[in-house]
Design a protein around this motif. Structure first.
Motif, mmCIF file in Angstrom:
data_model
loop_
_atom_site.group_PDB
_atom_site.id
_atom_site.type_symbol
_atom_site.label_atom_id
_atom_site.label_comp_id
_atom_site.label_asym_id
_atom_site.label_seq_id
_atom_site.Cartn_x
_atom_site.Cartn_y
_atom_site.Cartn_z
ATOM 1 N N ASN A 13 0.866 -1.166 0.000
ATOM 2 C CA ASN A 13 0.000 0.000 0.000
ATOM 3 C C ASN A 13 0.903 1.215 0.000
ATOM 4 O O ASN A 13 2.027 1.147 0.488
ATOM 5 N N ILE A 61 6.126 2.070 -7.848
ATOM 6 C CA ILE A 61 5.911 0.786 -8.519
ATOM 7 C C ILE A 61 7.247 0.061 -8.699
ATOM 8 O O ILE A 61 7.361 -1.132 -8.397
ATOM 9 N N GLN A 105 -1.890 -1.965 -3.834
ATOM 10 C CA GLN A 105 -3.323 -1.732 -3.646
ATOM 11 C C GLN A 105 -3.546 -0.439 -2.878
ATOM 12 O O GLN A 105 -2.886 -0.170 -1.885
ATOM 13 N N ARG A 130 -7.287 9.660 -9.314
ATOM 14 C CA ARG A 130 -7.951 8.552 -9.997
ATOM 15 C C ARG A 130 -7.569 8.516 -11.483
ATOM 16 O O ARG A 130 -7.312 7.441 -12.036
ATOM 17 N N TYR A 186 -3.999 7.112 -11.694
ATOM 18 C CA TYR A 186 -3.930 5.669 -11.454
ATOM 19 C C TYR A 186 -4.452 4.897 -12.658
ATOM 20 O O TYR A 186 -3.846 3.903 -13.086
ATOM 21 N N GLU A 187 -5.548 5.345 -13.211
ATOM 22 C CA GLU A 187 -6.110 4.648 -14.373
ATOM 23 C C GLU A 187 -5.186 4.775 -15.581
ATOM 24 O O GLU A 187 -4.997 3.808 -16.329
ATOM 25 N N PHE A 230 -3.799 1.012 -13.238
ATOM 26 C CA PHE A 230 -4.473 0.503 -12.043
ATOM 27 C C PHE A 230 -5.914 0.147 -12.387
ATOM 28 O O PHE A 230 -6.537 0.781 -13.250
ATOM 29 N N GLN A 251 -9.781 -0.294 -10.920
ATOM 30 C CA GLN A 251 -10.690 0.045 -9.814
ATOM 31 C C GLN A 251 -11.462 -1.208 -9.427
ATOM 32 O O GLN A 251 -11.998 -1.915 -10.275
ATOM 33 N N TYR A 292 -8.221 0.620 -5.581
ATOM 34 C CA TYR A 292 -7.513 0.344 -6.843
ATOM 35 C C TYR A 292 -6.383 -0.638 -6.573
ATOM 36 O O TYR A 292 -5.868 -0.708 -5.450
ATOM 37 N N TYR A 293 -5.958 -1.352 -7.640
ATOM 38 C CA TYR A 293 -4.764 -2.175 -7.518
ATOM 39 C C TYR A 293 -4.089 -2.300 -8.869
ATOM 40 O O TYR A 293 -4.681 -2.048 -9.929
ATOM 41 N N ILE A 294 -2.818 -2.685 -8.819
ATOM 42 C CA ILE A 294 -2.044 -3.019 -10.031
ATOM 43 C C ILE A 294 -1.076 -4.132 -9.658
ATOM 44 O O ILE A 294 -0.547 -4.166 -8.540
ATOM 45 N N GLU A 295 -0.885 -5.073 -10.577
ATOM 46 C CA GLU A 295 0.143 -6.106 -10.378
ATOM 47 C C GLU A 295 1.491 -5.503 -10.708
ATOM 48 O O GLU A 295 1.626 -4.778 -11.687
#
Length: 163
Positions: free
Chosen positions: A81, A104, A116, A128, A131-132, A136, A138, A159-162
């Protein structure tokens, strides 16, 4: 502006506290309500897995920061986080983007596999959008999940991203 991001040092703590407290006082993004003091700030930043600062390479002025830490423990400790802050007068200059991209990269390097965000306030459109833009996803919306400074409630968007 020539923005660079690096690991924080002890000499950065006063401006980091100033940036952090500015956002806490605004009451529209961070969940914290207590302001950091020199003592609590030193402890808070030292407890993170990593803290980065964004600075203007032309004059070395610190303009933003991020903190990175596990989102949970045990079987979920691979998920991290983060929180980001940019000095009010410098927002809109892509400093946040530099901070998120560095976060990242650092998250991957120190062994996290997912980043996350638990509580992005729905009306924080610039965050937002960023992030998008960076990929990321939602996860939904939590109705009235954030109490604003004025006492009203706003929705939050996890939100999350691998990594």
């Amino acid at each position: 502006m020539d923005i660079k991001v690096r690991k924080y040092t002890q000499t950065d703590i006063p401006i980091m506290i100033e940036i952090w407290n500015e956002i806490v006082e605004e009451g529209i993004a961070f969940p914290q309500e207590e302001l950091l003091t020199q003592e609590t700030g030193e402890k808070f930043f030292a407890e993170q897995s990593y803290c980065g600062v964004a600075y203007d390479n032309s004059n070395k002025e610190i303009l933003g920061l991020y903190i990175l830490h596990p989102n949970n423990v045990g079987r979920c400790s691979h998920i991290c986080n983060a929180s980001y802050g940019v000095l009010n007068g410098y927002r809109g200059n892509h400093i946040g983007e530099s901070l998120v991209k560095d976060c990242i990269d650092v998250g991957k390097k120190i062994g996290f596999s997912v980043l996350q965000f638990n509580a992005v306030v729905k009306t924080n459109y610039s965050a937002r959008h960023l992030y998008e833009k960076l990929g990321f996803i939602q996860l939904g919306t939590i109705k009235k999940g954030f109490r604003m400074k004025d006492g009203s409630f706003e929705d939050i968007c996890p939100y999350y991203i691998e990594l």
